[in-house]
Write an enzyme that holds these catalytic residues in place. Sequence first.
Site, PDB file in Angstrom:
ATOM      1  N   HIS A  17      16.787  76.139  39.915  1.00  0.00           N
ATOM      2  CA  HIS A  17      17.882  76.553  39.325  1.00  0.00           C
ATOM      3  C   HIS A  17      18.801  75.888  38.499  1.00  0.00           C
ATOM      4  O   HIS A  17      18.973  76.136  37.381  1.00  0.00           O
ATOM      5  CB  HIS A  17      18.971  77.311  40.492  1.00  0.00           C
ATOM      6  CG  HIS A  17      20.227  77.773  40.164  1.00  0.00           C
ATOM      7  ND1 HIS A  17      21.304  76.586  39.672  1.00  0.00           N
ATOM      8  CD2 HIS A  17      20.893  78.958  39.885  1.00  0.00           C
ATOM      9  CE1 HIS A  17      22.209  77.141  39.095  1.00  0.00           C
ATOM     10  NE2 HIS A  17      22.202  78.905  39.149  1.00  0.00           N
ATOM     11  N   ASN A  18      18.973  74.508  38.891  1.00  0.00           N
ATOM     12  CA  ASN A  18      19.719  73.484  38.306  1.00  0.00           C
ATOM     13  C   ASN A  18      18.672  73.008  37.231  1.00  0.00           C
ATOM     14  O   ASN A  18      19.550  72.754  36.025  1.00  0.00           O
ATOM     15  CB  ASN A  18      20.133  72.286  39.184  1.00  0.00           C
ATOM     16  CG  ASN A  18      21.587  72.645  40.036  1.00  0.00           C
ATOM     17  OD1 ASN A  18      21.477  73.937  40.347  1.00  0.00           O
ATOM     18  ND2 ASN A  18      21.985  71.698  40.436  1.00  0.00           N
TER      19      ASN A  18
ATOM     20  N   GLU B  14      19.014  75.373  34.428  1.00  0.00           N
ATOM     21  CA  GLU B  14      20.418  75.432  33.859  1.00  0.00           C
ATOM     22  C   GLU B  14      20.386  74.204  33.057  1.00  0.00           C
ATOM     23  O   GLU B  14      21.082  74.193  31.984  1.00  0.00           O
ATOM     24  CB  GLU B  14      21.245  75.027  35.133  1.00  0.00           C
ATOM     25  CG  GLU B  14      22.705  74.910  34.720  1.00  0.00           C
ATOM     26  CD  GLU B  14      23.574  74.411  36.201  1.00  0.00           C
ATOM     27  OE1 GLU B  14      23.384  75.034  37.079  1.00  0.00           O
ATOM     28  OE2 GLU B  14      24.172  73.515  36.058  1.00  0.00           O
TER      29      GLU B  14
ATOM     30  N   SER C 288      25.541  78.055  44.385  1.00  0.00           N
ATOM     31  CA  SER C 288      25.927  78.083  42.899  1.00  0.00           C
ATOM     32  C   SER C 288      27.074  78.837  42.470  1.00  0.00           C
ATOM     33  O   SER C 288      27.151  79.695  42.972  1.00  0.00           O
ATOM     34  CB  SER C 288      24.535  78.082  41.965  1.00  0.00           C
ATOM     35  OG  SER C 288      24.827  78.099  40.836  1.00  0.00           O
TER      36      SER C 288
ATOM     37  N   LYS D 231      17.382  75.807  44.773  1.00  0.00           N
ATOM     38  CA  LYS D 231      18.677  75.540  44.067  1.00  0.00           C
ATOM     39  C   LYS D 231      18.312  74.347  43.141  1.00  0.00           C
ATOM     40  O   LYS D 231      18.895  74.393  42.115  1.00  0.00           O
ATOM     41  CB  LYS D 231      19.793  74.948  45.142  1.00  0.00           C
ATOM     42  CG  LYS D 231      20.924  74.435  44.565  1.00  0.00           C
ATOM     43  CD  LYS D 231      21.788  75.562  43.748  1.00  0.00           C
ATOM     44  CE  LYS D 231      22.913  74.704  42.805  1.00  0.00           C
ATOM     45  NZ  LYS D 231      23.659  73.933  42.984  1.00  0.00           N
TER      46      LYS D 231
END
Length: 470
Positions: free
Chosen positions: A186-187, A190, A129, A183
């Site tokens: 995480h997105n 986000e 990222s 990940k």
Amino acid sequence: MSTCDIGVYGLAVMGQNLALNLADHDNRVAVYNRTEAKTREFVDQKVDGKPVEAAYELDAFVGLLKKPRVILLMLKAGGVLDTVIDQLLPHLEAGDIIMDGGNSHFTDTERRAEMLAARNIHYIGLGVSGGEEGARHGPSLMPGGTQEAYARVQAMLEAVAAEAEGEPCVTYLGPRGSGHYVKMVHNGIEYAIMQAIAEIYDVLKRAAGMSPAQMSDVFRRWNEGPLSSFLVEITANVLAYVEPETGQALVDLILDRAQQKGTGKWTTQDALDLGVPVPTISTAVDARIISALKAERQHAASILQGPSPRPDGAQDQLVQDLEGALLATEICAYAQGFVAMRAASAEYNYNLNMADIAHIWRNGCIIRAAMLNEMRQAFGENNDLPNLMIAPHFASVLAARQTAWRNVVGLAVQSGIPTPSLSSALAYYDSYRTARLPANLIQAQRDYFGAHTYERIDKAGEFHTEWQGN
Ligand code: NBP
């Protein structure tokens, strides 16, 4: 000559920048791309004397690598990875390592890792990222795979990763697809934070009547406090941007139709499969989908009635409330993401360490934020914390901001300004802190029409009632 420490396959934005970053850190880097012209352009225009060797055939690319080989794939996620792995396999030997630095779905990574393990080839699913800038100067890296494979690439990854207080923003996360799982979440977080910021912008615009330049100042000020984060910082910059040709704030000229590549949706899908509520992430995905219905929305705007927001004079109080609402919503978004990872860790045997995850997100990545320091501390004290919201620090931040949060959601509802993420986060907070929810009535209804039985609060067991005979 097999002199390269690592090979980067895929020279779009991310591959190019990671290759340069690796070359800046004592690595001799071999590069390859399907379309030869892109490789030539990269070598001619970007490499600038760095230790990078280009190859234009796959066997030549693999031939440039020291054994056991390390290959980083920076490719469009999906079937491309299977195609490329199939093409690489005849050139590889036992002990070689393939890393997938793209946004692959964690189940694809699990499948590929298993297939390659049978051939004694290591596979690391590497979440990356930080976008272009992060890839070039220090991303946050989320690796999953065997510990043996990680030990071989650890020094290399630590050298290229971002740093937070002197520590690299990379650590071994767990086996198989765990890195890509982290990940993905995480997105998802986000998505939620970006949606919350967009809603705040909408309220500032429509209820406070602020110009982009005024809003930019607000976000810039907030970035000095507890909201300090990459996304708040870039929002201030975006709002301040005046297009030279038109003399207008560029944000006002951008079509209100957000796109997505799927990682937010995957987070929601897997969380639902695991029985974990992630409403603030889900509403952010829904909001992007609704934004894509531009023509329908334009048509509906002439049919469906609602209040028209009228800016009133009390800007200072509203701005203060909005800061609290954004902070509280962001905490809820992280909390939901961590709960999803906790459930996934148990279900898929990832053995994730939440404090480590909070640490590697502190710099380099898109959701880096000052509040991750407190999250690291909270999970450091208790890795099994059921929900970040009940950690003493975050419970008190939420308590201090809840009135502001309610004021904002109330104002938005009254004004007809959609704030799905701020509202869903507040409902999440209120649901989670409610000791007795109205699910008793749902159980009664289920038993009424389907004899699904219910439990009681006054005695143990499962009960059924003939409701219609009452
Ligand atoms: P893209 O996601 O746009 O992928 C383009 C690369 O895939 C090019 O090198 C292209 O080669 C290659 N490729 C394709 Br498309 N089909 C191929 C095939 N059949 N065989 C071989 N190569 C093929 O690149 P990116 O934006 O640099 O992202 C790379 C990965 O990193 C993605 O998985 C992305 O989701 C992830 N990621 C991106 C960002 C970001 O900010 N962009 C951030 C974090 C993670 P070609 O040149 O020959 O077409």
